[in-house]
Design a protein around this motif. Structure first.
Motif, PDB file in Angstrom:
ATOM      1  N   GLU A   1       0.833  -1.203   0.000  1.00  0.00           N
ATOM      2  CA  GLU A   1       0.000   0.000   0.000  1.00  0.00           C
ATOM      3  C   GLU A   1       0.866   1.251   0.000  1.00  0.00           C
ATOM      4  O   GLU A   1       0.579   2.224  -0.706  1.00  0.00           O
ATOM      5  CB  GLU A   1      -0.930  -0.004   1.211  1.00  0.00           C
ATOM      6  CG  GLU A   1      -2.111  -0.955   1.084  1.00  0.00           C
ATOM      7  CD  GLU A   1      -3.037  -0.876   2.271  1.00  0.00           C
ATOM      8  OE1 GLU A   1      -2.699  -0.151   3.234  1.00  0.00           O
ATOM      9  OE2 GLU A   1      -4.099  -1.533   2.249  1.00  0.00           O
TER      10      GLU A   1
ATOM     11  N   ASP B   1      -6.739   9.394  -4.369  1.00  0.00           N
ATOM     12  CA  ASP B   1      -8.102   9.477  -4.902  1.00  0.00           C
ATOM     13  C   ASP B   1      -8.268   8.710  -6.212  1.00  0.00           C
ATOM     14  O   ASP B   1      -9.392   8.534  -6.690  1.00  0.00           O
ATOM     15  CB  ASP B   1      -8.503  10.940  -5.104  1.00  0.00           C
ATOM     16  CG  ASP B   1      -7.565  11.666  -6.064  1.00  0.00           C
ATOM     17  OD1 ASP B   1      -6.460  11.144  -6.316  1.00  0.00           O
ATOM     18  OD2 ASP B   1      -7.941  12.729  -6.575  1.00  0.00           O
TER      19      ASP B   1
ATOM     20  N   LYS C   1      -9.881   1.613  -3.175  1.00  0.00           N
ATOM     21  CA  LYS C   1      -9.788   1.492  -1.728  1.00  0.00           C
ATOM     22  C   LYS C   1      -9.266   0.129  -1.305  1.00  0.00           C
ATOM     23  O   LYS C   1      -8.548   0.010  -0.312  1.00  0.00           O
ATOM     24  CB  LYS C   1     -11.172   1.729  -1.106  1.00  0.00           C
ATOM     25  CG  LYS C   1     -11.138   1.801   0.417  1.00  0.00           C
ATOM     26  CD  LYS C   1     -12.480   2.208   0.983  1.00  0.00           C
ATOM     27  CE  LYS C   1     -12.385   2.315   2.502  1.00  0.00           C
ATOM     28  NZ  LYS C   1     -13.696   2.739   3.100  1.00  0.00           N
TER      29      LYS C   1
ATOM     30  N   LYS D   1      -8.409   5.712  -1.844  1.00  0.00           N
ATOM     31  CA  LYS D   1      -9.688   6.256  -1.396  1.00  0.00           C
ATOM     32  C   LYS D   1     -10.783   6.135  -2.449  1.00  0.00           C
ATOM     33  O   LYS D   1     -11.916   6.519  -2.196  1.00  0.00           O
ATOM     34  CB  LYS D   1      -9.519   7.736  -1.027  1.00  0.00           C
ATOM     35  CG  LYS D   1      -8.533   7.987   0.108  1.00  0.00           C
ATOM     36  CD  LYS D   1      -8.403   9.473   0.388  1.00  0.00           C
ATOM     37  CE  LYS D   1      -7.409   9.746   1.519  1.00  0.00           C
ATOM     38  NZ  LYS D   1      -7.250  11.197   1.779  1.00  0.00           N
ATOM     39  N   CYS D   2     -10.465   5.628  -3.625  1.00  0.00           N
ATOM     40  CA  CYS D   2     -11.423   5.615  -4.736  1.00  0.00           C
ATOM     41  C   CYS D   2     -12.426   4.478  -4.582  1.00  0.00           C
ATOM     42  O   CYS D   2     -12.046   3.315  -4.391  1.00  0.00           O
ATOM     43  CB  CYS D   2     -10.687   5.489  -6.068  1.00  0.00           C
ATOM     44  SG  CYS D   2     -11.794   5.475  -7.496  1.00  0.00           S
ATOM     45  N   ILE D   3     -13.714   4.837  -4.646  1.00  0.00           N
ATOM     46  CA  ILE D   3     -14.808   3.866  -4.732  1.00  0.00           C
ATOM     47  C   ILE D   3     -15.698   4.356  -5.860  1.00  0.00           C
ATOM     48  O   ILE D   3     -16.451   5.321  -5.701  1.00  0.00           O
ATOM     49  CB  ILE D   3     -15.598   3.764  -3.411  1.00  0.00           C
ATOM     50  CG1 ILE D   3     -14.665   3.366  -2.260  1.00  0.00           C
ATOM     51  CG2 ILE D   3     -16.734   2.769  -3.549  1.00  0.00           C
ATOM     52  CD1 ILE D   3     -15.360   3.283  -0.923  1.00  0.00           C
TER      53      ILE D   3
ATOM     54  N   PRO E   1     -16.386  -1.239  -2.655  1.00  0.00           N
ATOM     55  CA  PRO E   1     -14.962  -1.020  -2.944  1.00  0.00           C
ATOM     56  C   PRO E   1     -14.467  -1.786  -4.163  1.00  0.00           C
ATOM     57  O   PRO E   1     -13.490  -1.394  -4.799  1.00  0.00           O
ATOM     58  CB  PRO E   1     -14.277  -1.516  -1.656  1.00  0.00           C
ATOM     59  CG  PRO E   1     -15.315  -1.447  -0.603  1.00  0.00           C
ATOM     60  CD  PRO E   1     -16.605  -1.736  -1.289  1.00  0.00           C
TER      61      PRO E   1
ATOM     62  N   CYS F   1     -14.457  -0.498  -8.450  1.00  0.00           N
ATOM     63  CA  CYS F   1     -13.372   0.060  -9.273  1.00  0.00           C
ATOM     64  C   CYS F   1     -12.843  -0.965 -10.269  1.00  0.00           C
ATOM     65  O   CYS F   1     -12.378  -0.602 -11.349  1.00  0.00           O
ATOM     66  CB  CYS F   1     -12.228   0.550  -8.388  1.00  0.00           C
ATOM     67  SG  CYS F   1     -12.675   1.953  -7.333  1.00  0.00           S
TER      68      CYS F   1
END
Length: 424
Positions: free
Chosen positions: A71, A81, A85, A90-92, A98, A101
């Motif tokens: 990570e 962003d 996630k 943090k992107c969903i 989750p 994406c």
């Protein structure tokens, strides 16, 4: 993926890195494999010696127990962003799931304006600053059309009645010479086709549609195979027990490695034998040609033309250039080509011998690894994990063979589809 086979892991690593080296030299930034099972480290140890040092430095492999490490690395390379996630970002995409994406279609390849720009202009022009400028102009024009359709009608009427300086409508500013020079991209005009050409095009389009249907049918069977295996996999894990399967994995993976390396070693032996035979034949031809050429220089009996043709057929262009010249030149050319062929075969022989040596070392390592794993279960009873997990690994092996066959068919049909599209 914790129970992935060594064969699959090795194939994934080798194919992906081979593609980077063959098609994207010095273009790939980093390759990161995350949540990799332990068998990937084994596969990496086999593949790594065959790779360039620069490529090795770009590859990072993280296990499922190294989440914090991968990570941190991903966040160094990708904005939070933009990173899903489930990988530490943090992107969903849908705001809820989750995993959404992984199903989202994002990127310029999904933009209709980009697709239209590529279809209407040569690709080598699109991939330039002028291409970006054309795309921006197209988007601005579309935005203005959507915002004021009435104004567009009014402009169109004005443009048809009032031309301005430079031949441009008064409602549009005349383009400067610099702008004309820097904007060479325009939609390609569609040329008129004859009746025969239209019929040929229609036939080619039918062929593309037919092959596409065939590809979709095979792909549907392939996806159904994968879906059925997921259900069967879960049933086997529940029936046998994941701990039992994981304890037996070392034995079955090492055996799979050994069997695979034995096949590769046997194949390389055939390659070496074939190259040696070709080398021997090339040397014999060269020796015969050199002896015949020496007799020719001494004025003794020479080979007939048909015998020279068998040794080294002369190309038509060479025959036209040298047919009226000194016969010595044509013989020298043939001897030179035979010598070049021997030199080429020597390089092939050396490369095959080096590969054979590497396969020999790989075979010894795989054999010792399998013998060690086998010794760990030599005194097992009927309750041994190897015996209990045998149905799982047997069915998984059959599944992998079936998937490989389907992928081979898909690749074949995909090549045919590409050839048919090229005709269109």
């Amino acid at each position: 993926f914790r129970l992935v086979t060594h064969t699959t892991a090795r194939k994934v690593v080798k194919d992906v890195i081979g593609m980077l080296q063959a098609h994207y030299p010095e273009c790939s930034g980093r390759m990161i494999i995350i949540n990799a099972p332990k068998v990937f480290s084994i596969a990496w140890s086999f593949v790594k010696p065959q790779l360039d040092e620069k490529t090795i430095a770009k590859v990072s492999i993280f296990g499922s127990d190294q989440r914090e490490a991968f990570e941190a690395l991903l966040l160094e390379l990708v904005d939070a962003d933009q990173l899903p996630k489930l990988f530490g970002g943090k992107c969903i995409c849908d705001g809820k799931d989750p995993v959404s994406c992984m199903r989202a279609v994002k990127g310029p390849w999904a933009d209709p304006e980009v697709l239209r720009c590529i279809e209407c202009n040569p690709l080598d022009k699109v991939l330039t600053p002028e291409g970006a400028k054309l795309l921006m102009q197209s988007r601005e024009a579309k935005g203005s059309e959507e915002s004021s359709p009435a104004a567009e009608v009014e402009d169109k009427e004005t443009s048809t009645s009032t031309p301005s300086k430079g031949g441009y409508p008064a409602s549009h500013p005349a383009r400067s010479e610099d702008e004309d020079a820097s904007s060479p991209l325009t939609p390609l005009p569609e040329r008129s086709r004859s009746g025969a050409e239209q019929a040929e095009l229609a036939e080619a389009e039918k062929r593309v549609a037919s092959i596409l249907e065939e590809y979709k049918a095979i792909e549907e069977v392939h996806m159904r195979t994968l879906t059925e295996w997921v259900a069967e996999f879960n049933n086997l894990v529940e029936e046998i027990g994941r701990p039992v399967i994981e304890r037996a994995q070392g034995f079955y993976d090492s055996r799979s490695i050994w069997q695979q390396v034995v096949q590769e070693f046997a194949h390389q032996q055939e390659v070496v034998e074939r190259v040696n035979a070709e080398m021997k034949a090339a040397v014999q031809k060269l020796s015969k040609a050199e002896a015949a050429f020496q007799r020719f220089l001494e004025g003794k009996d020479d080979l007939r033309e048909d015998e020279w043709q068998k040794l080294e057929p002369a190309e038509e262009s060479d025959m036209r250039e040298l047919q009226d010249a000194d016969p010595k030149l044509l013989r020298m050319l043939r001897v030179s080509k035979l010598a070049d062929r021997v030199a080429s075969q020597q390089r092939l022989r050396d490369a095959a011998a080096a590969e054979m040596l590497a396969k020999s070392r790989e075979l010894e390592e795989a054999k010792s690894r399998y013998e060690f794993e086998d010794s760990q279960h030599a005194s097992c009873t009927w309750n041994c994990s190897v015996k209990r997990a045998a149905p799982f690994y047997e069915k998984r092996r059959n599944h992998e063979l079936k998937v490989d066959q389907q992928l081979t068919r898909l690749q074949t049909v995909e090549r045919r589809l590409q050839d048919a599209r090229d005709v269109v």
